[in-house]
Design an enzyme around this catalytic site. Structure first.
Site: not given
Ligand code: NAD
Length: 257
Positions: A139, A152
């Protein structure tokens, strides 16, 4: 395209980016193994549709990527694993001092530890086949941070680091390992973040999309699952044989800021 006839295992691929990746790899001629933690008729139907549409073999295998044994069993059940795409992921948004421990553990397990287990199980198969590709869907949050996404961001930075190690350990073999770092892609995972973010910032849906999500994406456009799939297909191709241990951002300029 060198992916023709290869077998790709894509974790977390009954929706979103994983499904887009499986479809683009199938379009390029790869046989695909789809996965998630459910075992519904519709999961198997997605695989059957891909097989029919692209004339490849496609199977769906249930395995929970929060459990190490099931990650490894997925690779064993796949039989062959030439291309491993670690894509399964979840999100939870909270200040770190209020972050629920079970959510932290689940994010680290699914978003990071699963890639360790599947890679460990897949590398011997790639070595036996004399060719392999490990492609991790990290990401922009594997390279930068945002508030309230501690688990995350930690997991995605971990995946980027693990990718580099796998690349070095396979550097003299015909195997590559890379991470793709998407910015915002409008998938169910992102949809699910909108209500919480609306509350957090006291904004409407449109304001959240423009002013929060795409605020950091200079293109002001979401990336698409087809673009992510195409990037995976490129990393799996012969043209990318010397690309290893790196990240490719598909983020509309986010990490250039
Ligand atoms: P999504 O929710 O549409 O898809 C996630 C997939 O993971 C689904 O198929 C889901 O069934 C599967 N999954 C969840 N828990 C699982 C488990 N325990 N075992 C097996 N499968 C499980 O989300 P998405 O946006 O397509 O996300 C896919 C990946 O891309 C994630 O790793 C995510 O972090 C990453 N990513 C997404 C974006 C984005 O904007 N959508 C941006 C950057 C990175």
């Amino acid at each position: 395209m060198s992916v023709s006839g290869k077998t790709a295992v894509v974790t977390g691929s009954n929706s979103g980016i994983g499904l887009g990746v499986a479809r683009e790899l199938a379009k390029a001629g790869a046989n695909v193994v789809l996965n998630s933690f459910t075992d519904r008729d519709e999961d198997h139907a997605i695989a059957a549709e891909i097989a029919k549409e692209f004339g490849v073999e496609a199977r769906y295998i249930k395995a929970d990527m929060s459990k190490g044994d099931e990650c490894r069993a997925l690779i064993e059940q796949a039989g062959t694993c030439d291309i491993l795409v670690n894509n399964a992921g979840i999100q939870f948004v909270s200040p770190i001092d209020e972050f629920p421990q079970d959510k932290w553990d689940a994010i680290i397990a699914i978003n990071m530890n699963s890639a360790y287990h599947t890679t460990a199980a897949a590398l011997p198969k790639m070595r036996a086949a004399g060719w392999g590709r490990v492609i991790n869907i990290a990401s922009a949050h594997g390279l930068t941070a945002s508030p309230y996404k501690s688990a995350y961001v930690a997991a995605k930075h971990g995946v980027v680091g693990m990718t580099k190690v796998v690349a070095l350990e396979t550097a003299e073999e015909p195997i590559t390992a890379n991470a793709i770092c998407p910015g915002y892609v409008l998938t169910p995972l992102v949809e699910a973040q909108i209500p919480d973010t609306m509350k957090e910032y006291n904004m409407s849906r449109d304001e959240v999309i423009k002013n929060v999500m795409l605020a950091r994406q200079p293109s002001k456009e979401f990336a698409t699952v087809e673009q992510l799939g195409g990037t995976v297909a490129f990393l799996a191709s012969d043209a990318a044989a010397q690309i290893t241990g790196t990240t490719i951002s598909v983020d509309g300029g986010w990490t250039a800021l």
